[in-house]
Design a protein around this motif. Structure first.
Motif, mmCIF file in Angstrom:
data_model
loop_
_atom_site.group_PDB
_atom_site.id
_atom_site.type_symbol
_atom_site.label_atom_id
_atom_site.label_comp_id
_atom_site.label_asym_id
_atom_site.label_seq_id
_atom_site.Cartn_x
_atom_site.Cartn_y
_atom_site.Cartn_z
ATOM 1 N N SER A 23 0.833 -1.204 0.000
ATOM 2 C CA SER A 23 0.000 0.000 0.000
ATOM 3 C C SER A 23 0.868 1.255 0.000
ATOM 4 O O SER A 23 0.518 2.254 -0.632
ATOM 5 C CB SER A 23 -0.932 0.007 1.219
ATOM 6 O OG SER A 23 -0.212 0.124 2.429
ATOM 7 N N LEU A 25 0.326 3.744 -3.087
ATOM 8 C CA LEU A 25 -0.174 5.078 -2.773
ATOM 9 C C LEU A 25 0.811 6.148 -3.235
ATOM 10 O O LEU A 25 0.412 7.222 -3.685
ATOM 11 C CB LEU A 25 -0.440 5.202 -1.269
ATOM 12 C CG LEU A 25 -1.674 4.457 -0.751
ATOM 13 C CD1 LEU A 25 -1.676 4.419 0.761
ATOM 14 C CD2 LEU A 25 -2.950 5.114 -1.265
ATOM 15 N N ASP A 65 -8.720 -5.825 -2.213
ATOM 16 C CA ASP A 65 -7.521 -5.453 -1.469
ATOM 17 C C ASP A 65 -7.002 -4.144 -2.025
ATOM 18 O O ASP A 65 -7.647 -3.514 -2.848
ATOM 19 C CB ASP A 65 -6.464 -6.567 -1.529
ATOM 20 C CG ASP A 65 -6.215 -7.001 -2.960
ATOM 21 O OD1 ASP A 65 -6.320 -6.153 -3.852
ATOM 22 O OD2 ASP A 65 -5.920 -8.189 -3.175
ATOM 23 N N ILE A 66 -5.835 -3.747 -1.573
ATOM 24 C CA ILE A 66 -5.297 -2.461 -1.967
ATOM 25 C C ILE A 66 -5.123 -2.364 -3.488
ATOM 26 O O ILE A 66 -5.295 -1.316 -4.087
ATOM 27 C CB ILE A 66 -3.943 -2.203 -1.250
ATOM 28 C CG1 ILE A 66 -3.466 -0.769 -1.457
ATOM 29 C CG2 ILE A 66 -2.896 -3.198 -1.695
ATOM 30 C CD1 ILE A 66 -4.277 0.258 -0.735
ATOM 31 N N ILE A 117 -7.068 0.750 -5.622
ATOM 32 C CA ILE A 117 -6.220 1.836 -6.125
ATOM 33 C C ILE A 117 -6.780 2.486 -7.392
ATOM 34 O O ILE A 117 -6.868 3.723 -7.469
ATOM 35 C CB ILE A 117 -4.778 1.341 -6.362
ATOM 36 C CG1 ILE A 117 -4.004 1.307 -5.030
ATOM 37 C CG2 ILE A 117 -4.033 2.218 -7.347
ATOM 38 C CD1 ILE A 117 -3.674 2.666 -4.465
ATOM 39 N N MET A 138 -11.076 3.348 0.864
ATOM 40 C CA MET A 138 -10.065 2.297 0.707
ATOM 41 C C MET A 138 -9.890 1.503 1.994
ATOM 42 O O MET A 138 -9.813 0.273 1.980
ATOM 43 C CB MET A 138 -8.740 2.919 0.282
ATOM 44 C CG MET A 138 -8.745 3.504 -1.117
ATOM 45 S SD MET A 138 -7.203 4.375 -1.495
ATOM 46 C CE MET A 138 -6.014 3.060 -1.314
ATOM 47 N N THR A 157 -10.710 -2.593 2.521
ATOM 48 C CA THR A 157 -9.644 -3.540 2.832
ATOM 49 C C THR A 157 -9.728 -4.096 4.255
ATOM 50 O O THR A 157 -9.281 -5.213 4.509
ATOM 51 C CB THR A 157 -8.262 -2.891 2.645
ATOM 52 O OG1 THR A 157 -8.186 -1.691 3.431
ATOM 53 C CG2 THR A 157 -8.038 -2.528 1.191
#
Length: 335
Positions: free
Chosen positions: A136, A140, A261-262, A266, A286, A290
Motif C-alpha cells: 500500500s 499510494l 484489497d489495496i 487503487i 479504501m 480492505t
C-alpha cells in the motif's frame, strides 16, 4: 537535484507515465480517438491493469521474501517476548509484512489467539495486516505522492495500536469462541531457509496471490475507467467532494460490503481523485474496503462472539471516519 530524482521515481518508475503515453500513442495508431470517452476508457483500463500488475508482482516478490523470515511460529515467539503497548506496536508492524487482504490474515489471527497471545495484541495485528502493508505504501506513492502514502501508513498503524489497546483493556477474552481457546497449538521449530528456498517461496507467493487478486484488479480498473470517463465530475464532487460534509461517512459505509484489497481499490481511488473527490473521503473508502469487507466479517464471526465483533467493527469504523476527516482537513498540505 534530489527533488528532481524523486519526482522522476514517482512519475516514471512508480507512476509509469511513460507506459500511459505509449499506450495512448499505440491506440491512436490503430484508430482510437483518445479525446472520446471510449478511447479514454480503453487507455485508462490498459494502463492501470498493466501498471498495477507489474507493481503487484514486484511487490509481492519482495514482501514475500521478507515474510519468509517471519513464519507464524517465529512471529508468535517474537510477539510473546513483548508486553503492553510495545507488543501492540510490534504486532501492528508485523502486520505490514503479512497477507494483503483481511480474509487471509484471519487464519493467522486465529493461530496467534489459540497460541495464548494477548487478545489486544492479536487484534492490533488483525487491524494492521489488511489496512497497512508495504504494498500500500508503494502503490499510494504512485498516485498520491510520498507525503500521503507515509501519513496513511502511520495513521493506519496508530489505529491498529489504539484499537488493540482498547480491546485489551476491555478484557473481552471470554468473547472468543471456545474452539479457538481450546485448540491445541503445535510448537514447531523454526527451520532456517536457504537463499534458494526463499526465492522459490517468493515466486510461489507471486503466482498464488496474482491468481487470487487479478480478478479484483480487473473489476477495480473497470470501475475506475467508468468513473474516470463516463460519470460527470459534478456528480462526484456533490457526493464525495467538499460540498457534502457526510462524504467520509458515506464512503466508509459504501466500502464495507465490498471485498477487495489495496490493488483492487487503487484504480477506483485514482479515478475518484481525478474527478474531484476529497482525499480523506477516498482513503476512508479504501480503508473500509480492505479492513471491514463483508466476507472477512463473516469469517471473523466464526471465531469471536457478537460483542467482541461489534467492538472490533466500531473501533475500525470510527478510526476510519476520523482518518477521513483528518486527511480532508490536511489535504492542502499533503497534495
Amino acid at each position: 537535484m534530489i527533488q528532481f530524482i524523486w519526482q522522476f521515481i514517482q512519475d516514471q518508475i512508480l507512476g509509469m507515465k511513460w507506459l500511459n503515453d505509449g499506450i495512448g500513442q499505440g491506440l491512436s495508431a490503430i484508430g482510437f480517438d483518445m479525446n472520446t470517452r471510449l478511447g479514454g476508457s480503453v487507455q485508462f483500463f490498459l494502463y492501470d491493469v498493466i501498471k498495477i500488475t507489474i507493481l503487484l508482482c514486484v511487490l509481492i516478490f519482495l514482501i514475500s521474501y521478507i515474510q519468509s523470515y517471519f513464519p507464524p511460529e517465529r512471529s508468535r515467539k517474537i510477539l510473546g517476548r513483548f508486553h503492553g503497548i510495545g507488543a501492540n506496536i510490534l504486532a501492528a508492524l508485523l502486520g505490514t509484512v503479512t497477507p494483503f487482504c483481511s480474509c487471509s490474515s484471519i487464519p493467522l489471527f486465529i493461530g496467534f489467539t489459540s497460541a495464548g497471545l494477548p487478545l489486544g495484541v492479536t487484534f492490533s495485528f488483525l487491524i494492521s495486516s489488511p489496512m497497512v502493508d508495504l504494498g500500500s505504501l508503494v502503490l499510494l506513492m504512485s498516485i498520491f505522492g510520498a507525503k500521503v502514502a507515509v501519513v496513511y501508513v502511520i495513521v493506519g498503524l496508530i489505529i491498529a495500536v489504539i484499537g488493540g489497546t482498547i480491546i485489551e483493556h476491555m478484557h473481552l477474552e471470554d468473547h472468543v469462541e471456545d474452539f479457538i481457546k481450546q485448540a491445541s497449538y503445535v510448537d514447531i521449530a523454526y527451520v532456517s531457509l536457504s537463499y534458494q528456498d526463499r526465492i522459490q517461496y517468493a515466486k510461489e507467493q507471486v503466482i498464488q496471490t496474482f491468481k487470487k487478486v487479478f480478478p479484483y484488479i480487473l473489476i477495480g480498473v473497470g470501475l475506475g475507467a467508468m468513473i474516470h470517463n463516463w460519470i460527470p465530475e459534478t456528480w462526484i464532487e456533490k457526493i464525495l467532494g467538499s460540498e457534502n460534509p457526510f462524504g467520509v461517512i458515506f464512503a466508509t459505509l459504501v466500502g464495507v460490503p465490498m471485498y477487495a484489497d489495496i490493488f483492487g481499490t487503487i484504480p477506483v481511488a485514482e479515478a475518484l481523485l481525478a474527478k474531484g473527490a476529497q482525499l480523506g473521503t477516498i482513503l476512508s473508502f479504501m480503508m473500509a474496503v480492505t479492513t471491514l469487507s463483508l466476507p472477512s466479517i463473516i469469517m471473523l464471526k466464526k471465531a469471536i462472539k457478537p460483542k467482541l465483533l461489534g467492538v472490533f467493527i466500531t473501533i475500525c469504523t470510527v478510526g476510519i471516519i476520523v482518518v477521513g476527516y483528518l486527511f480532508n482537513a490536511l489535504s492542502a498540505l499533503l497534495i
